[in-house]
Design a protein around this motif. Sequence first.
Motif, PDB file in Angstrom:
ATOM      1  N   SER A  25      33.785  43.747  42.844  1.00  0.00           N
ATOM      2  CA  SER A  25      34.257  42.366  42.692  1.00  0.00           C
ATOM      3  C   SER A  25      35.627  42.336  41.999  1.00  0.00           C
ATOM      4  O   SER A  25      36.546  41.614  42.420  1.00  0.00           O
ATOM      5  CB  SER A  25      33.211  41.589  41.883  1.00  0.00           C
ATOM      6  N   ALA A  26      35.791  43.166  40.954  1.00  0.00           N
ATOM      7  CA  ALA A  26      37.087  43.228  40.251  1.00  0.00           C
ATOM      8  C   ALA A  26      38.154  43.805  41.187  1.00  0.00           C
ATOM      9  O   ALA A  26      39.302  43.349  41.189  1.00  0.00           O
ATOM     10  CB  ALA A  26      36.956  44.086  38.990  1.00  0.00           C
ATOM     11  N   LYS A  28      38.269  43.498  44.346  1.00  0.00           N
ATOM     12  CA  LYS A  28      38.604  42.444  45.312  1.00  0.00           C
ATOM     13  C   LYS A  28      39.716  41.574  44.727  1.00  0.00           C
ATOM     14  O   LYS A  28      40.684  41.242  45.403  1.00  0.00           O
ATOM     15  CB  LYS A  28      37.343  41.610  45.563  1.00  0.00           C
ATOM     16  N   LYS A  29      39.554  41.198  43.452  1.00  0.00           N
ATOM     17  CA  LYS A  29      40.569  40.351  42.803  1.00  0.00           C
ATOM     18  C   LYS A  29      41.895  41.086  42.720  1.00  0.00           C
ATOM     19  O   LYS A  29      42.955  40.541  43.013  1.00  0.00           O
ATOM     20  CB  LYS A  29      40.117  39.999  41.388  1.00  0.00           C
ATOM     21  N   ASN A  32      43.768  41.442  45.948  1.00  0.00           N
ATOM     22  CA  ASN A  32      44.341  40.171  46.386  1.00  0.00           C
ATOM     23  C   ASN A  32      44.531  40.117  47.908  1.00  0.00           C
ATOM     24  O   ASN A  32      45.618  39.858  48.405  1.00  0.00           O
ATOM     25  CB  ASN A  32      45.680  39.957  45.660  1.00  0.00           C
ATOM     26  N   ASN A 121      37.665  40.387  31.648  1.00  0.00           N
ATOM     27  CA  ASN A 121      38.081  39.410  32.662  1.00  0.00           C
ATOM     28  C   ASN A 121      39.341  39.896  33.352  1.00  0.00           C
ATOM     29  O   ASN A 121      40.143  40.613  32.752  1.00  0.00           O
ATOM     30  CB  ASN A 121      38.339  38.037  32.014  1.00  0.00           C
ATOM     31  N   GLU A 123      42.377  38.266  35.913  1.00  0.00           N
ATOM     32  CA  GLU A 123      42.929  37.136  36.675  1.00  0.00           C
ATOM     33  C   GLU A 123      44.040  37.695  37.538  1.00  0.00           C
ATOM     34  O   GLU A 123      44.965  38.331  37.022  1.00  0.00           O
ATOM     35  CB  GLU A 123      43.532  36.090  35.740  1.00  0.00           C
ATOM     36  N   ALA A 124      43.936  37.475  38.821  1.00  0.00           N
ATOM     37  CA  ALA A 124      44.965  37.989  39.718  1.00  0.00           C
ATOM     38  C   ALA A 124      45.505  36.830  40.520  1.00  0.00           C
ATOM     39  O   ALA A 124      44.754  36.070  41.118  1.00  0.00           O
ATOM     40  CB  ALA A 124      44.378  39.044  40.633  1.00  0.00           C
ATOM     41  N   ASN A 125      46.813  36.696  40.478  1.00  0.00           N
ATOM     42  CA  ASN A 125      47.450  35.587  41.164  1.00  0.00           C
ATOM     43  C   ASN A 125      48.725  36.129  41.813  1.00  0.00           C
ATOM     44  O   ASN A 125      49.721  36.318  41.134  1.00  0.00           O
ATOM     45  CB  ASN A 125      47.747  34.495  40.117  1.00  0.00           C
ATOM     46  N   VAL A 129      48.766  40.323  37.630  1.00  0.00           N
ATOM     47  CA  VAL A 129      47.380  40.648  37.298  1.00  0.00           C
ATOM     48  C   VAL A 129      47.283  40.657  35.775  1.00  0.00           C
ATOM     49  O   VAL A 129      48.027  41.376  35.110  1.00  0.00           O
ATOM     50  CB  VAL A 129      46.987  42.037  37.846  1.00  0.00           C
TER      51      VAL A 129
END
Length: 323
Positions: A25-26, A28-29, A32, A121, A123-125, A129
């Motif tokens: 799951s991580a 996957k983030k 991106n 946690n 956060e990837a945008n 990252v």
Amino acid sequence: MVGKVLAFCETRNGELRQVSFEAISAAKKLSNGGEVVAAILGTNVSNFIETLYHYGADRVVTVENEVLNQYTTDAYQQALLQVIEDEKPDGFIMGHTAIGKDVSPRIAAKIQAGLISDIVNIEANGEKVVCTRPIYSGKAFEKKKFTDGFQFITIRPNNIKQLEKDESRTGTASSLDVEIKNIRTVIKEVVQKTAGKVDLSEAKIIVAGGRGVKGEEGFELLQSLADLLGGAVGASRGACDSGYCDYSLQIGQTGKVVTPDLYFAFGISGAIQHIAGMSNSKVIVAVNKDPEAPIFDIADYGIVGDLFEVIPLLKEEIKQNLA
Ligand code: FAD
């Protein structure tokens, strides 16, 4: 970051560990929209390929080798380095487990990569990252990001939500032969410690006891409550030092770090070294005779009382609700 991310998938006693799904799951983030490749080592590991697709892997690399059935630093380091060399991923994610803690710095040093460890946690945008990790024994959090280059991360179990299982997901698989030599450790015997029925580091509910539990019998009472709730039993070092339970149950700075949904602290004073291992639990319920006990400072629910009176009442209430 858009690219290929490798997720190391751990097994224990012939089963995939939950942290493997969290690593996917991580990944996957982090990828991106790129490719997530699950890597799994051991024997008969191809049995897990379908399950890894269901939890989000686009591709699975299996490394079948007898030597990888039991963890040794040398063998796992060599195997994972060869997978990295073969796949040439842009990032690599593994659990911050006993294996991850041991092997990740060695791999990072070998490939000259930066490592952000023990993250809770991600956060990837787009290109950015940001990883969050606890510092000062869980009293504060820091946010870190890579400037550029290979992105290597270890994730604390039970924090990053695994993807929903989707049995329609599929992917492709390949196997890799690795050369493993010069293993400097010999495993003579594996002694299974008191290991409870539920793995402490992945348990959703933990019933922990301290010196206030007063003995082995008290721990049997905790186990009966844990059994009712489908949880695991944990302990403070005070309880372990007093010989009430095995050190494998110790939670804290020098024990296991846990993040269950529900943490019961029975007869635990709340020393900073204990709190370091459990303060990120989602809901904390403390039961202590002393209204001034520091554990109440971090508890969501506190009961000032005798645990030997409170536990039977709790069990009765739970049984009625389950009936
Ligand atoms: P105590 O501090 O003795 O507390 C017992 C509590 O039980 C008291 O609050 C008392 O009011 C309550 N109580 C007694 N009877 C009852 C009853 N019948 N009903 C309800 N409540 C009752 N500790 C850890 O836990 N994990 C670690 O990883 C760890 N690492 C350490 C590392 C270092 C370098 C050092 C120096 C210490 C470490 N410690 C660790 C030890 C830590 O400092 C504390 O000594 C320990 O956590 C205390 O355990 P305790 O809360 O069970 O015992």
